[in-house]
Design a protein around this motif. Structure first.
Motif, PDB file in Angstrom:
ATOM      1  N   ALA A 175       0.920  -1.117   0.047  1.00 61.74           N
ATOM      2  CA  ALA A 175      -0.103   0.047  -0.148  1.00 61.74           C
ATOM      3  C   ALA A 175       0.939   1.126  -0.026  1.00 61.74           C
ATOM      4  CB  ALA A 175      -1.058  -0.007   1.218  1.00 61.74           C
ATOM      5  N   GLU A 176       0.622   2.456  -0.754  1.00 63.38           N
ATOM      6  CA  GLU A 176       1.072   3.585  -0.744  1.00 63.38           C
ATOM      7  C   GLU A 176       0.529   4.530   0.335  1.00 63.38           C
ATOM      8  OE1 GLU A 176       1.666   7.140  -4.038  1.00 63.38           O
ATOM      9  OE2 GLU A 176       1.328   5.118  -4.700  1.00 63.38           O
ATOM     10  N   ARG A 177       1.302   5.299   0.964  1.00 63.41           N
ATOM     11  CA  ARG A 177       0.956   6.245   1.991  1.00 63.41           C
ATOM     12  C   ARG A 177       1.889   7.289   1.971  1.00 63.41           C
ATOM     13  NH1 ARG A 177       0.604   4.596   7.937  1.00 63.41           N
ATOM     14  NH2 ARG A 177      -0.841   2.922   6.859  1.00 63.41           N
ATOM     15  N   ASN A 178       1.454   8.779   1.399  1.00 65.09           N
ATOM     16  CA  ASN A 178       2.583   9.681   1.481  1.00 65.09           C
ATOM     17  C   ASN A 178       3.658   9.507   0.500  1.00 65.09           C
ATOM     18  OD1 ASN A 178       0.938  11.218   3.505  1.00 65.09           O
ATOM     19  ND2 ASN A 178       1.982  10.023   5.111  1.00 65.09           N
ATOM     20  N   GLY A 179       3.344   8.907  -0.765  1.00 69.22           N
ATOM     21  CA  GLY A 179       4.482   8.387  -1.817  1.00 69.22           C
ATOM     22  C   GLY A 179       5.189   7.489  -1.283  1.00 69.22           C
ATOM     23  N   ALA A 180       5.108   6.861  -0.318  1.00 66.97           N
ATOM     24  CA  ALA A 180       5.866   5.571   0.198  1.00 66.97           C
ATOM     25  C   ALA A 180       5.175   4.229   0.094  1.00 66.97           C
ATOM     26  CB  ALA A 180       6.656   5.555   1.530  1.00 66.97           C
ATOM     27  N   VAL A 181       5.722   3.245  -0.511  1.00 64.52           N
ATOM     28  CA  VAL A 181       4.937   1.822  -0.409  1.00 64.52           C
ATOM     29  C   VAL A 181       5.421   0.940   0.587  1.00 64.52           C
ATOM     30  CG1 VAL A 181       4.465   0.048  -1.833  1.00 64.52           C
ATOM     31  CG2 VAL A 181       4.721   2.196  -3.178  1.00 64.52           C
ATOM     32  N   GLN A 182       4.787   0.388   1.139  1.00 66.22           N
ATOM     33  CA  GLN A 182       4.971  -0.436   2.397  1.00 66.22           C
ATOM     34  C   GLN A 182       4.346  -1.830   2.174  1.00 66.22           C
ATOM     35  OE1 GLN A 182       5.022   1.383   6.275  1.00 66.22           O
ATOM     36  NE2 GLN A 182       5.357  -0.669   7.229  1.00 66.22           N
ATOM     37  N   ASN A 183       4.783  -2.928   2.609  1.00 64.60           N
ATOM     38  CA  ASN A 183       4.059  -4.190   2.667  1.00 64.60           C
ATOM     39  C   ASN A 183       3.521  -4.516   4.091  1.00 64.60           C
ATOM     40  OD1 ASN A 183       4.658  -4.964  -0.084  1.00 64.60           O
ATOM     41  ND2 ASN A 183       6.748  -5.485   0.664  1.00 64.60           N
ATOM     42  N   TYR A 184       2.480  -5.066   4.243  1.00 65.17           N
ATOM     43  CA  TYR A 184       1.628  -5.459   5.308  1.00 65.17           C
ATOM     44  C   TYR A 184       1.188  -6.793   5.100  1.00 65.17           C
ATOM     45  CZ  TYR A 184       1.240  -0.281   5.571  1.00 65.17           C
ATOM     46  OH  TYR A 184       1.615   1.078   5.634  1.00 65.17           O
ATOM     47  N   THR A 185       1.328  -7.823   5.981  1.00 64.70           N
ATOM     48  CA  THR A 185       0.865  -9.147   6.035  1.00 64.70           C
ATOM     49  C   THR A 185      -0.272  -9.391   7.058  1.00 64.70           C
ATOM     50  OG1 THR A 185       2.852 -10.041   5.409  1.00 64.70           O
ATOM     51  CG2 THR A 185       1.417 -11.533   6.396  1.00 64.70           C
ATOM     52  N   MET A 186      -1.295  -9.952   6.667  1.00 58.46           N
ATOM     53  CA  MET A 186      -2.354 -10.481   7.622  1.00 58.46           C
ATOM     54  C   MET A 186      -2.910 -11.347   7.340  1.00 58.46           C
ATOM     55  SD  MET A 186      -4.706  -7.389   5.946  1.00 58.46           S
ATOM     56  CE  MET A 186      -2.793  -6.554   5.685  1.00 58.46           C
ATOM     57  N   ARG A 187      -4.113 -11.674   8.069  1.00 58.77           N
ATOM     58  CA  ARG A 187      -4.699 -13.178   8.038  1.00 58.77           C
ATOM     59  C   ARG A 187      -6.026 -12.801   8.095  1.00 58.77           C
ATOM     60  NH1 ARG A 187      -4.285 -18.772   8.288  1.00 58.77           N
ATOM     61  NH2 ARG A 187      -1.998 -18.618   9.012  1.00 58.77           N
ATOM     62  N   PRO A 188      -6.989 -13.031   6.883  1.00 61.20           N
ATOM     63  CA  PRO A 188      -8.368 -12.662   6.815  1.00 61.20           C
ATOM     64  C   PRO A 188      -9.106 -13.813   7.551  1.00 61.20           C
ATOM     65  CG  PRO A 188      -7.447 -12.672   4.693  1.00 61.20           C
ATOM     66  CD  PRO A 188      -6.292 -13.302   5.406  1.00 61.20           C
ATOM     67  N   ARG A 189     -10.391 -13.325   7.934  1.00 65.04           N
ATOM     68  CA  ARG A 189     -11.042 -14.250   8.619  1.00 65.04           C
ATOM     69  C   ARG A 189     -12.514 -14.382   8.040  1.00 65.04           C
ATOM     70  NH1 ARG A 189     -15.505 -11.911  11.129  1.00 65.04           N
ATOM     71  NH2 ARG A 189     -15.527  -9.413  11.314  1.00 65.04           N
ATOM     72  N   MET A 190     -13.105 -15.482   7.951  1.00 61.90           N
ATOM     73  CA  MET A 190     -14.377 -15.780   7.157  1.00 61.90           C
ATOM     74  C   MET A 190     -15.372 -15.073   7.769  1.00 61.90           C
ATOM     75  SD  MET A 190     -15.550 -17.223   4.463  1.00 61.90           S
ATOM     76  CE  MET A 190     -14.129 -18.182   4.068  1.00 61.90           C
ATOM     77  N   ASN A 191     -16.260 -14.550   6.851  1.00 58.73           N
ATOM     78  CA  ASN A 191     -17.628 -13.930   7.412  1.00 58.73           C
ATOM     79  C   ASN A 191     -18.524 -14.662   6.798  1.00 58.73           C
ATOM     80  OD1 ASN A 191     -20.254 -12.014   6.730  1.00 58.73           O
ATOM     81  ND2 ASN A 191     -18.747 -10.718   7.971  1.00 58.73           N
ATOM     82  N   ALA A 192     -19.390 -15.218   7.915  1.00 57.49           N
ATOM     83  CA  ALA A 192     -20.360 -16.449   7.467  1.00 57.49           C
ATOM     84  C   ALA A 192     -21.612 -15.657   6.508  1.00 57.49           C
ATOM     85  CB  ALA A 192     -21.035 -17.081   8.870  1.00 57.49           C
ATOM     86  N   GLU A 193     -21.937 -14.407   6.931  1.00 49.66           N
ATOM     87  CA  GLU A 193     -23.304 -13.822   6.408  1.00 49.66           C
ATOM     88  C   GLU A 193     -22.738 -13.266   4.973  1.00 49.66           C
ATOM     89  OE1 GLU A 193     -25.895  -9.879   6.874  1.00 49.66           O
ATOM     90  OE2 GLU A 193     -24.469 -10.393   8.524  1.00 49.66           O
TER      91      GLU A 193
END
Length: 338
Positions: A175-193
């Protein structure tokens, strides 16, 4: 405030429902002896033609007294029991139809006055929920997503597709913020609805005005979407994949009070949701409800004659008993919840 808001809401919805029955009865040539707003002693009444119009002191809806509608009544030339099955069916379903027309009208009016919000189809974050995986990983409102798992994204459609295909596996987002790109790692969760994995982000929405005819279209679209959501929820309850979370009069008063505190537009939206709900519930094929009456009319059409009066009375008593039980049970659940 909750009690007052609930009384006003119920009064509006039931009156609109009964107005549908009244208009259909007059259209099909049935005699309506009385059309009342409210219950109890009359505060005002006026005879016009064959119909007595009255305003009564308990503002919890209203009722129609259509000639020849009670089981066992003698055949009246201009009564309900002398008309054809299609004419009687129209009168029966007209109340629910009015409950569907009301939100179309209200949603259209709100769209015309307030305009509409529309999704900006760019990969920019408009909302990042604090409890979501994206926020915990460091993403913030205004960040522009550049890639997901190494695949470039430029539109919100791209973002949804990539996260959906990824499922619940760990996902890496640049993702880019203020002209700088940074990597982020996350684990999604399932939404039953929703039936898909989420990370707690939403796009940017913009606002624009809405013309008259477009407002009507928006009213129809929003009513359809709410109706589809409610029918889907009802189907899941019947199939046992969702809990039957009932709310009674106490729950309605609590929610109505919370909604009233948010302003007039919130109250109108609340009325729309309840009106659609009332229309759907009334069309369920249960005795004493409009849907139950419709089923009996279909049976009459198949048999070529109505059911015996005694059978009709027993069916009515059964329906009333079911409604009383559901009301008492939902009130009991409200007491436990609140």
């Amino acid at each position: 405030m909750g009690i007052v808001a609930a009384i006003i809401t119920i009064g509006i919805l039931v009156t609109v429902h009964e107005l549908g029955h009244f208009m259909a009865a007059r259209f099909t040539g049935m005699r309506v002896d009385e059309f009342a707003i409210g219950f109890g002693p009359a505060l005002w009444k006026k005879q016009k033609g064959k119909t007595l119009y009255s305003l009564r002191c308990i503002p919890l809806g209203g009722y129609n007294k259509i000639a020849g509608m009670e089981p066992g009544e003698e055949i009246i030339p201009d009564g309900y029991n002398s008309k054809s099955v299609p004419a009687r069916l129209l009168v029966i379903v007209a109340g629910a139809l009015m409950n569907f027309l009301l939100p179309i009208f209200l949603f259209a009016g709100m769209s015309y006055v307030d305009g509409v919000e529309y999704l900006v189809n760019k990969s920019v974050l408009g909302t990042v929920r604090e409890e979501g995986a994206a926020y915990q990983a460091g993403l913030r409102v205004g960040d522009k997503l550049v890639s997901i798992n190494g695949r470039t994204v430029t539109t919100w459609d791209d973002v949804i597709a990539q996260i959906r295909d990824n499922g619940e596996k760990p996902v890496q987002i640049a993702a880019e913020r203020n002209g700088a790109v940074q990597n982020y790692t996350m684990r999604p969760r399932m939404n039953a609805e929703l039936g898909r994995a989420i990370i707690g982000i939403q796009p940017v929405f913009a606002h624009r005005s809405c013309g008259f005819f477009e407002s009507i279209g928006m009213g129809m679209k929003k009513t359809y979407n709410v109706m589809f959501m409610m029918l889907n929820g009802l189907y899941r309850i019947i199939m046992g994949t969702a809990p039957a979370d009932l709310s009674g009069p106490i729950g309605l008063a609590v929610v109505a009070g919370d909604v009233a505190a948010k302003g007039f537009m919130s109250v109108l939206k609340f009325i729309c949701f309840l009106s659609i709900n009332l229309g759907i519930i009334n069309l369920l094929p249960l005795p004493a409800l409009d849907g139950g009456h419709a089923v009996l009319l279909f049976l009459e059409a198949l048999r070529g004659k109505p059911l015996p009066d005694k059978a009709m009375e027993y069916i009515q008593y059964a329906g009333i008993s079911i409604i009383i039980f559901i009301t008492l049970f939902s009130t009991y659940k409200d007491l436990l919840r609140f």
